[in-house]
Scaffold this active site. Structure first.
Site, PDB file in Angstrom:
ATOM      1  N   TRP A 106      34.145  40.050  39.801  1.00 38.48           N
ATOM      2  CA  TRP A 106      35.250  40.471  40.759  1.00 38.48           C
ATOM      3  C   TRP A 106      34.758  41.595  41.233  1.00 38.48           C
ATOM      4  CZ3 TRP A 106      39.315  44.281  39.408  1.00 38.48           C
ATOM      5  CH2 TRP A 106      40.240  44.621  40.456  1.00 38.48           C
TER       6      TRP A 106
ATOM      7  N   LYS B 173      49.660  38.403  38.758  1.00 33.59           N
ATOM      8  CA  LYS B 173      49.603  36.862  39.209  1.00 33.59           C
ATOM      9  C   LYS B 173      50.547  36.042  38.300  1.00 33.59           C
ATOM     10  CE  LYS B 173      45.979  38.327  39.782  1.00 33.59           C
ATOM     11  NZ  LYS B 173      45.196  39.572  40.216  1.00 33.59           N
TER      12      LYS B 173
ATOM     13  N   ASP C 284      39.078  41.015  30.555  1.00 29.82           N
ATOM     14  CA  ASP C 284      39.967  41.473  31.502  1.00 29.82           C
ATOM     15  C   ASP C 284      40.803  40.104  31.685  1.00 29.82           C
ATOM     16  OD1 ASP C 284      41.078  41.332  34.102  1.00 29.82           O
ATOM     17  OD2 ASP C 284      39.344  41.726  35.210  1.00 29.82           O
TER      18      ASP C 284
HETATM   19  N1  PLA Z   1      40.823  41.437  37.379  1.00 36.68           N
HETATM   20  C1  PLA Z   1      40.386  40.495  38.094  1.00 36.68           C
HETATM   21  C2  PLA Z   1      39.335  39.544  37.494  1.00 36.68           C
HETATM   22  C3  PLA Z   1      40.948  40.119  39.308  1.00 36.68           C
HETATM   23  O1  PLA Z   1      40.544  39.153  39.881  1.00 36.68           O
HETATM   24  C4  PLA Z   1      41.954  41.142  39.853  1.00 36.68           C
HETATM   25  C5  PLA Z   1      42.599  40.837  41.031  1.00 36.68           C
HETATM   26  C6  PLA Z   1      42.337  42.252  38.908  1.00 36.68           C
HETATM   27  C7  PLA Z   1      41.873  42.321  37.674  1.00 36.68           C
HETATM   28  C8  PLA Z   1      43.250  43.073  39.308  1.00 36.68           C
HETATM   29  O2  PLA Z   1      44.562  43.018  39.672  1.00 36.68           O
HETATM   30  P1  PLA Z   1      45.690  43.748  39.766  1.00 36.68           P
HETATM   31  O3  PLA Z   1      45.241  45.209  39.681  1.00 36.68           O
HETATM   32  O4  PLA Z   1      46.514  43.488  40.970  1.00 36.68           O
HETATM   33  O5  PLA Z   1      46.342  43.197  38.434  1.00 36.68           O
HETATM   34  N2  PLA Z   1      41.952  40.176  42.046  1.00 36.68           N
HETATM   35  C9  PLA Z   1      42.430  39.723  43.399  1.00 36.68           C
HETATM   36  C10 PLA Z   1      43.155  40.966  43.995  1.00 36.68           C
HETATM   37  C11 PLA Z   1      43.578  38.736  42.983  1.00 36.68           C
HETATM   38  C12 PLA Z   1      42.150  42.104  44.383  1.00 36.68           C
HETATM   39  O6  PLA Z   1      41.295  41.934  44.689  1.00 36.68           O
HETATM   40  O7  PLA Z   1      42.667  43.078  44.216  1.00 36.68           O
HETATM   41  C13 PLA Z   1      41.481  39.053  44.159  1.00 36.68           C
HETATM   42  O8  PLA Z   1      41.746  38.769  45.115  1.00 36.68           O
HETATM   43  O9  PLA Z   1      40.296  38.939  43.649  1.00 36.68           O
END
Ligand code: PLA
Length: 411
Positions: A140, A257, A221
């Site tokens: 991510w 989610k 995570d």
């Molecule tokens: N960790 C991972 C692996 C994630 O994919 C995301 C969110 C988070 C943490 C953090 O989410 P939160 O702070 O909203 O609880 N990833 C998303 C959104 C869904 C983003 O990038 O913020 C994504 O599209 O990858």
């Protein structure tokens, strides 16, 4: 006018920052006026009608909260809602977890997954002897930023093999095997983002043995518990293996989610320690991390989660709604795969049905993605990741047309 600030602004030298690679996709999507536009960028669940979903059980919990006159808007403690913290630890570590029973877990409420990761990172930078954290390639996009800004030094370990579109298990073991003693290792608890590739339980066991033998510190995570398999317990197996051996670890949880609470920003950070008195000292230091950042967390989202988790009837309703979301995503995988096969689209697309969780890591390259956005108004991250939850049976044919055109026209 001032000669040092020609246009009269002390901020005139500020350069424009680029949009976020994930959230910026939505910004671009919102500007597009085409009626056929499709946002497969951010990982946000949509219904078959393409609408955001508020779970029925969340609506019920909110009604209860609104109708309860004893509810007030006082500040929460620095660590958040105590009941929420207990229930969150139970959700990820299991109701019968010895670590919880022995009071060895320090849990604090965080601002969703991101905020919880950040608290953990700040804590480690201040109090842990090793400042190197290993993150998978790819991962991510926010991970390296969160850890770097907290003062940790980010290194990577091999994770994904583009050739096999699967796990590079050998590379992973080699890289973690070469990591210095005590290094922190970021692990996606399940539904790895962006690849949708998770280790098997046997592989997790090997990773665990290697990490424990080298004294590497696991930082999980957990942003998709329940979204990978549809089962909250099955998706927490990786974490529970590491807690069952009695060793220490960190876990950041998000309810964005799995409970659809995206904008409520609800999450938790747990640090599993060897003894209750260590956990209590750890918690005291977590408070010093949190207080100067945002003082204490918001009350509403955590109250929703606690209301649902503590009531067996609501908990069951939640698991059914969660399973329905996970199943719809799985059915979109099958439909996209079948549609590409029917079109005779060149290439092996079986990874679409093999990958797990919210995303498919398509293998489409940056040029192909740009082409699909320009010609088909389909928005996705430039690494070729698509959010399966943004698809419906109505929009899959459009996506399949775009992928077909992209791979046949652009090498
Ligand atoms: N960790 C991972 C692996 C994630 O994919 C995301 C969110 C988070 C943490 C953090 O989410 P939160 O702070 O909203 O609880 N990833 C998303 C959104 C869904 C983003 O990038 O913020 C994504 O599209 O990858």
């Amino acid at each position: 006018m001032n000669s040092q600030h020609p246009d009269g602004s002390v901020f005139s030298n500020i350069v424009r920052a680029p949009e976020d690679p994930i959230l910026g996709v939505t910004v671009a999507y919102n500007k597009d006026t085409s009626p056929i536009k499709l946002n497969l960028g951010v990982g946000a669940y949509r219904t078959e009608e393409g609408k955001p979903l508020v779970l029925n059980v969340v609506r019920r919990a909110e009604q209860l909260l609104v109708n309860d006159p004893s509810r007030v808007k006082e500040y929460l403690p620095i660590v958040g809602l105590a009941e929420f913290n207990k229930l969150s630890a139970k959700l990820i570590f299991g109701a019968d977890s010895p670590a919880i029973q022995e009071n060895r877990v320090a849990t604090v409420q965080g601002l969703s997954g991101t905020g919880s990761l950040r608290i953990g990172a700040e804590f480690l930078a201040r109090h842990y002897y090793q400042h190197t954290i290993y993150i998978p390639v790819p991962t991510w996009g926010n991970h390296p930023k969160i850890f770097t800004i907290a003062g940790l030094s980010v290194k990577t370990y091999r994770y994904y093999d583009p050739e096999t579109r699967g796990l590079d298990f050998k590379g992973l073991l080699e890289d973690l095997g070469a990591a210095p003693t005590g290094a922190i290792v970021l692990l996606h608890a399940c539904a790895h983002n962006p690849t949708g590739v998770d280790p098997t339980l046997e592989q997790w066991e090997q990773i665990r043995q290697l990490m424990r033998s080298k004294g590497l510190l696991p930082f999980f995570d957990s942003a998709y518990q329940g979204f990978a398999s549809g089962s909250l317990d099955a998706d927490a197996q990786s974490v529970r293996m590491f807690v069952a051996d009695g060793g220490e670890c960190l876990a950041a949880q998000s309810y964005a989610k799995n409970m659809g609470l995206y904008g409520e920003r609800v999450g938790a950070l747990s640090i599993v320690c060897k003894a209750a008195d260590v956990a209590s000292r750890v918690e005291s230091q977590l408070k010093l991390v949190i207080r100067p950042m945002y003082s204490n967390p918001p009350i509403h989202g955590a109250s929703i989660v606690a209301t649902i988790l503590k009531d067996s009837d609501m908990y069951n309703e939640w698991t059914l709604e969660l399973k329905a979301m996970a199943d719809r995503i799985i059915s979109m995988r099958q439909l996209l795969f079948d549609t590409l096969r029917d079109r005779g689209t060149p290439g092996d697309w079986s990874h679409i049905i093999k990958q797990i969780g919210m995303f498919t890591f398509t293998g489409l390259n940056t040029e192909q993605v740009a082409f699909m956005t320009k010609e088909y108004h389909i928005y996705m991250t430039s690494d070729g990741r698509i959010s399966m939850a943004g698809l419906s049976s109505r929009t899959v044919p459009h996506l399949a047309d775009a992928i077909h055109a992209a791979v046949t026209r652009i090498p």
